[in-house]
Design an enzyme around this catalytic site. Structure first.
Site, PDB file in Angstrom:
ATOM      1  N   GLY A  58      67.848  52.132 -12.387  1.00  0.00           N
ATOM      2  CA  GLY A  58      69.004  51.267 -12.159  1.00  0.00           C
ATOM      3  C   GLY A  58      68.792  50.036 -13.013  1.00  0.00           C
ATOM      4  O   GLY A  58      67.821  49.966 -13.789  1.00  0.00           O
ATOM      5  N   SER A  59      69.630  49.042 -12.820  1.00  0.00           N
ATOM      6  CA  SER A  59      69.529  47.873 -13.700  1.00  0.00           C
ATOM      7  C   SER A  59      68.178  47.173 -13.569  1.00  0.00           C
ATOM      8  O   SER A  59      67.610  46.705 -14.558  1.00  0.00           O
ATOM      9  CB  SER A  59      70.674  46.902 -13.397  1.00  0.00           C
ATOM     10  N   GLU A 102      65.349  48.357 -13.301  1.00  0.00           N
ATOM     11  CA  GLU A 102      64.249  49.085 -13.941  1.00  0.00           C
ATOM     12  C   GLU A 102      64.385  49.110 -15.465  1.00  0.00           C
ATOM     13  O   GLU A 102      63.423  49.460 -16.171  1.00  0.00           O
ATOM     14  CB  GLU A 102      64.185  50.536 -13.423  1.00  0.00           C
ATOM     15  N   GLU A 129      66.190  60.719  -5.929  1.00  0.00           N
ATOM     16  CA  GLU A 129      64.810  60.233  -5.836  1.00  0.00           C
ATOM     17  C   GLU A 129      63.904  61.195  -5.075  1.00  0.00           C
ATOM     18  O   GLU A 129      62.685  61.174  -5.277  1.00  0.00           O
ATOM     19  CB  GLU A 129      64.788  58.854  -5.204  1.00  0.00           C
ATOM     20  N   HIS A 160      64.616  53.000  -8.099  1.00  0.00           N
ATOM     21  CA  HIS A 160      65.534  51.869  -8.153  1.00  0.00           C
ATOM     22  C   HIS A 160      65.529  51.089  -6.842  1.00  0.00           C
ATOM     23  O   HIS A 160      66.131  51.517  -5.842  1.00  0.00           O
ATOM     24  CB  HIS A 160      66.945  52.371  -8.463  1.00  0.00           C
ATOM     25  N   GLY A 163      55.990  68.606   6.376  1.00  0.00           N
ATOM     26  CA  GLY A 163      57.095  69.432   6.873  1.00  0.00           C
ATOM     27  C   GLY A 163      58.467  68.958   6.442  1.00  0.00           C
ATOM     28  O   GLY A 163      59.477  69.409   6.981  1.00  0.00           O
TER      29      GLY A 163
END
Ligand code: TPP
Ligand code: MG
Length: 559
Positions: free
Chosen positions: A56-57, A59, A78, A101, A432
């Site tokens: 995102g911005s 990063e 993610e 992000h 799990g």
């Protein structure tokens, strides 16, 4: 002048030691090396050059001028990003870097992080934070209370207090992730930090080696060896750590010297012992009562590399069979401390198993006899049975194939029917959490390009991380996705019976066409409805250099 001199020194060291160019730029007349460049060099030096992310911005400044010797793998969700990194780290045995992000990206990755945490996977999860001056007004995309957010699924989390502390935080994260018990760590970095000037002494971080040792001293080894030698009917229960630290051959030597049967610890996320070895008995059930019943008759239970125990369904009973003592060896102090029964030793699994295998006396009691071959499944009309599917896989896949299991109601058949002989042949979600197999398969295949990875996934499970298909197609990662489509959450039907719960709504999932979904993401796909179709399709998929999805309509087990 002194600062410039020391930076130039640093540059010279970096260039001569590592032979890699670090970007230097002039800022107000001074030569400057940025936090960005120092951090990439640190990662490079520590051998971490693959980044699994979804940006995102916040990063983008970290990803600026992405170095040519690094590789970025994009996941569209993610859960896929963290899963891929988990597979990569588990299969290489080295830490992997994740870039998410801010808070929302971290949140989306947390189901996969639960699995990585339980598997002790060394992951460095980074997330971009708002720029420092806007954090206090909680501008959009501020990661509020960032260090708390990923807890308790990370061993350590941090947001450096100054930009100059970012390389130190990353260095600490790399070491913390790997030190026993290994596991995920989290670093949140305000995005303006990357362009800041680095501390000129950061170069000292590049060379640091941090390691843990932990084997027996003489008397503690003798105490364990004496107990093993004195036992009349010892049994080994092996856990995922044996496979993770590549101590499989020592486990075989120990089992053969003791003439002991070997069980795989319940809810196994990895396969620590060859399923075709004559001493192999199978996967322990995951209930208190079931474990005691299965291990009854033994006087000493040696558990290596697993908690005591990873129970699932609640069936109360005695924690140990009558007359049995238990001794566990683990790298995790928490696992050692929380067990209800037996003694425990915290140490390095590879070193302790090796020492035991070297030292224990060769037993003269009869060796366990090999398990009887499972009968071939009957092939009748109608939908294929899961047993048939596993028989076809066993007949068709190469000896060193790697299996991902997320076909939840058929796990017992898998353990009975698939030969898994090599180290690193099996992965299952350690906490799990579904959405595991498809992305983790990608990471494992990237780490093991010379082996073939087959992800065996239920129709319910396949939906949690279905976008992994796009990443497979994008990077031509030749995983074979085998979807066992029984049209239902089969394991929940089974559990409803265990819990005696009736009238639960919506356990069926009719009408999902995985062949079409795969095509939509760019993955070749087909449906196999007979054993012969499946064999042909699997053989072709295993010859292919690109990913394939095979959907197999199967009947639901026992419902
Ligand atoms: C993230 C997450 N959500 C829900 C569950 C609960 N759950 C466990 S097994 C299961 C059913 C999986 O169905 P499927 O993949 O079709 O396999 P089958 O049991 O039919 O073999 C579900 C929903 C879970 N384990 N993880
Ligand atoms: Mg199903």
């Amino acid at each position: 002048m002194e600062l410039v001199h020391s930076i130039l020194n640093m540059d010279r060291r970096m260039t001569c030691v590592f032979g890699t160019e670090i970007t230097r730029c002039k800022h107000q007349g001074k030569i400057m090396t940025s936090v960005h460049d120092v951090t990439y060099h640190l990662l490079r030096k520590q051998g971490v050059t693959s980044v699994f992310g979804n940006p995102g911005s916040n990063e983008l400044p970290f990803l600026r001028d992405f170095p040519a010797d690094f590789r970025y793998y994009l996941g569209l969700h993610e859960g896929v990003v963290v899963g891929m990194a988990d597979g990569y780290a588990q299969a290489t045995g080295k830490p992997a870097l994740v870039n998410l992000h801010s808070a929302a990206g971290t949140g989306n990755g947390m189901g996969a992080l639960a699995n990585a945490c339980s598997a002790h996977t060394p992951l460095i999860v980074t997330a971009g934070q708002q720029t420092r001056v806007m954090m206090s007004v909680e501008a959009l995309l501020t990661n509020l209370d960032s260090t708390q957010l990923p807890r308790p699924l990370v061993k350590w989390s941090c947001e450096p207090s100054t930009a100059q502390d970012v390389p130190l935080a990353m260095s600490r994260a790399l070491h913390m992730a790997v030190l026993p018990p290994s596991g995920p760590v989290y670093v949140s970095v305000p995005y303006d930090d990357w362009a800041a000037e680095a501390d000129p002494q950061s170069w000292a971080l590049f060379e640091r080696q941090v390691s843990a040792v932990g084997s027996f001293d003489g008397p503690s080894l003798s105490r364990v060896v004496d107990r093993l030698n004195a036992a009349e009917r010892p049994v080994l229960v092996l856990g995922p750590e044996v496979d993770a630290c590549r101590a499989n051959a020592h486990a075989v030597r120990l089992a053969e010297k003791l003439h002991a049967p070997v069980w795989v610890a319940p809810s196994a996320p990895r396969c620590p012992f060859s399923t075709t070895h004559p001493n192999f008995r199978g996967l322990l059930p995951a209930s208190i009562k079931g474990i005691s019943a299965t291990l009854s008759g033994h006087d000493l239970i040696l558990v290596v590399g697993a908690p005591v125990f990873r129970y699932h369904q609640y069936e109360p009973g005695a924690y140990l069979p009558a007359g049995a003592a238990l001794l566990a060896i683990t790298s995790d102090p928490q696992e050692a401390a929380r067990a209800r029964v037996g003694d425990a030793i915290v140490g390095n699994i590879h070193a302790t198993l090796q020492a035991l295998a070297d030292t224990v006396r060769q037993s003269h009691r009869p060796s366990p006899t090999p398990l009887a071959q499972t009968a071939p499944a009957e092939i009748g009309p109608g939908l294929l049975s899961p047993e048939t599917v596993f028989n076809v896989i066993a007949d068709t896949a190469p000896r060193d194939a790697i299996y991902l299991n997320e076909s939840t109601s058929t796990t017992d058949f898998l353990w009975q029917r698939l030969p898994m002989q090599e180290q690193g042949s099996y992965y299952f979600a350690a906490a799990g959490g579904l959405g595991f197999a498809m992305p983790v398969a990608l990471g494992v295949q990237l780490a093991e390009p010379s082996r073939r990875v087959i992800a065996i996934v239920g129709d319910g499970s396949a939906n949690y991380s279905i976008t992994a298909l796009w990443t497979a197609a994008r990077y031509k990662i030749p995983v074979v996705f085998l979807i066992l489509n029984n049209g239902t959450y089969g394991a929940l039907r089974w559990f409803a019976e265990v819990l005696k719960v009736e009238g639960v709504p919506e356990l069926d999932l009719p009408g999902i066409d995985f062949v079409t979904l795969a095509k939509g993401y760019g993955v070749q796909s087909m449906r196999a409805t007979t054993a012969n179709d499946l064999k042909q399709a699997l053989a072709a998929a295993l010859r292919s250099q690109t990913p394939t999805l095979i959907e197999v309509p199967t009947h639901a087990e026992g419902f």
